[in-house]
Motif scaffolding. Structure first.
Motif, mmCIF file in Angstrom:
data_model
loop_
_atom_site.group_PDB
_atom_site.id
_atom_site.type_symbol
_atom_site.label_atom_id
_atom_site.label_comp_id
_atom_site.label_asym_id
_atom_site.label_seq_id
_atom_site.Cartn_x
_atom_site.Cartn_y
_atom_site.Cartn_z
ATOM 1 N N TYR A 260 0.833 -1.209 0.000
ATOM 2 C CA TYR A 260 0.000 0.000 0.000
ATOM 3 C C TYR A 260 0.865 1.256 0.000
ATOM 4 O O TYR A 260 0.632 2.178 -0.777
ATOM 5 N N SER A 261 1.878 1.269 0.852
ATOM 6 C CA SER A 261 2.788 2.418 0.863
ATOM 7 C C SER A 261 4.065 2.056 1.598
ATOM 8 O O SER A 261 4.144 1.035 2.297
ATOM 9 N N LEU A 262 5.061 2.905 1.411
ATOM 10 C CA LEU A 262 6.337 2.765 2.109
ATOM 11 C C LEU A 262 6.768 4.154 2.553
ATOM 12 O O LEU A 262 6.692 5.110 1.778
ATOM 13 N N GLN A 263 7.221 4.244 3.799
ATOM 14 C CA GLN A 263 7.653 5.539 4.326
ATOM 15 C C GLN A 263 9.137 5.490 4.662
ATOM 16 O O GLN A 263 9.605 4.624 5.394
ATOM 17 N N ILE A 264 9.875 6.448 4.090
ATOM 18 C CA ILE A 264 11.287 6.621 4.385
ATOM 19 C C ILE A 264 11.463 8.049 4.862
ATOM 20 O O ILE A 264 11.156 9.004 4.143
#
Length: 416
Positions: A260-264
């Motif tokens: 769904y998403s990736l946060q960096i």
């Protein structure tokens, strides 16, 4: 020409697993840092970017230039093309075995520290290097130009390195040369001379998993998720079987899917295409490295990135490709070049049930034209973009099959 079924390609992985067994041996060699001559403190160098990989010119023992992939995922220099060795006048070579990700046997290699390397105006002597006795990775076939090896830690550790994916150049300067760095700071941890960070992966809108990943700009994928709590990493609802590439020890199979998403840092990217290698091929070995996966160039190239190994920090600033959606190949066939200089492109693999299979494409078919545009005027970057250019788009292919010219229609299809 070797049959494509016997060729090796980089695929979605570089040799991040493969060099683990030789790092401790190579690092015992005497080594220095890259240095500038005289009072110089900085330099700038253009690079070629193919499939999001950074390819730079490098001189070895005053010969070259050679094309090397600049790769945060490797520690010693790796020379993948052994044909250049005879001209380098290396006297001391120690045999070793390299084991890597995949199902095949160990690979024969040679170790040396008699390498003098130059990048731009900087140079280093006594650089530790592993030399493959056979070009088993076939990097040249994967990117479409001659590739001679990979270089990572010793260059990144010598300077603050700015990779500008937008303008395709790198700037590098001494740590003593203080200048303001633009971008958001993301601390990392150095393990076996490689940078690791934590990212938040969301399989659904609320289902977050914090993953420890290797920052590997020499891997072509966006992210590979391998293991979680000593088990296979959880899969998203929709996945597809895929050949994820080859490590030094053979084929890497698994699945691809969208998380769904990736946060960096504070940046969140949505609908990220992720690789999920078979646990026995990758996950079990990842456990030994105490990590969950590998963050690759398809995602990193959406930022302009600065690496500061000395202070264990990187800085990221989104660039013009940040909002470009992640897409996977929509043809179901893998293309390689057997002779990069002639730009001849062949079919290496066809996925079952794919548009390529439905169009009755065959292994070893040579693609002569796409939509009436000759492929001799294209590079692999351009061909790759066409083959993932739109769900439902129809392509007209001109092919050579065993000396006979044929024509095919192919309707692209988004599988994930």
């Amino acid at each position: 020409m070797k049959s494509p079924s016997t060729r090796y390609k980089l695929g979605l992985f570089t040799v991040l697993f493969a060099v683990t067994s030789v790092i401790s041996c190579v690092q015992n060699c005497f080594s220095q840092q890259f240095e500038f001559p005289g009072r110089r403190t900085r330099d700038k160098l253009g690079f070629e970017m193919i499939k999001n990989l950074v390819i730079i010119p490098l001189y070895i023992n005053n010969t070259g230039p050679y094309n090397f992939i600049l790769d945060t995922g490797v520690s010693p220099m790796i020379i993948t093309d052994p044909t250049i060795i005879s001209g380098l006048e290396i006297k001391s070579l120690r045999p070793t075995k390299i084991s890597g990700l995949g199902k095949g046997p160990d690979i024969d290699a040679l170790l040396t520290n008699e390498i003098k390397a130059s990048i731009g105006k900087s140079s280093i002597s006594n650089l530790p290097a592993a030399i493959l006795k056979e070009d088993i990775l076939g990097l040249s076939n994967y990117v479409g130009i001659k590739i001679h090896g990979l270089i990572g830690f010793y260059f990144f550790n010598s300077f603050v390195v700015h990779i500008n994916y937008s303008s395709k150049n790198i700037r590098f300067h001494l740590h003593s040369n203080k200048s303001k760095i633009k971008g958001e700071k993301v601390p990392f941890q150095m393990i076996q001379n490689k940078p690791y960070i934590n990212v938040s992966t969301y399989l659904s809108e609320k289902d977050a998993v914090v993953a420890k990943v290797l920052v590997d700009n020499g891997a072509g994928h966006a992210i590979s998720l391998e293991t979680y709590h000593d088990k296979p990493f959880p899969l998203p609802e929709k996945t597809a079987e895929a050949n994820l590439g080859n490590g030094l020890s053979g084929p890497i199979s698994g699945k691809i899917g969208r998380i769904y998403s990736l946060q960096i840092g504070s940046f969140k990217l949505k609908n990220v295409i992720s690789s999920f290698p078979v646990y026995d091929d990758a996950g079990a070995k990842a456990i030994l490295l105490n990590r969950n996966g590998n963050l690759g160039a398809e995602l990193l190239s959406k930022f302009n990135v600065v690496f500061d190994y000395k202070n264990q920090e990187m800085y990221i600033r989104k660039n013009t490709s940040f909002n470009v959606p992640f897409e996977h190949d929509m043809s179901g066939m893998e293309i390689y070049t057997d002779d990069a200089n002639k730009r001849r492109y062949f079919v290496l693999r066809i996925e079952p049930g794919s548009p390529a299979e439905e169009s009755e494409m065959k292994l070893n078919d040579e693609i002569l034209a796409l939509n009436f545009s000759t492929t001799q005027q294209m590079n692999l970057n351009e061909i790759t973009k066409i083959l993932k250019s739109g769900d439902g788009r129809t392509l007209f292919l001109t092919i050579n099959r065993g000396g006979k010219m044929m024509y095919k229609f192919m309707k692209l299809k988004r599988r994930i």
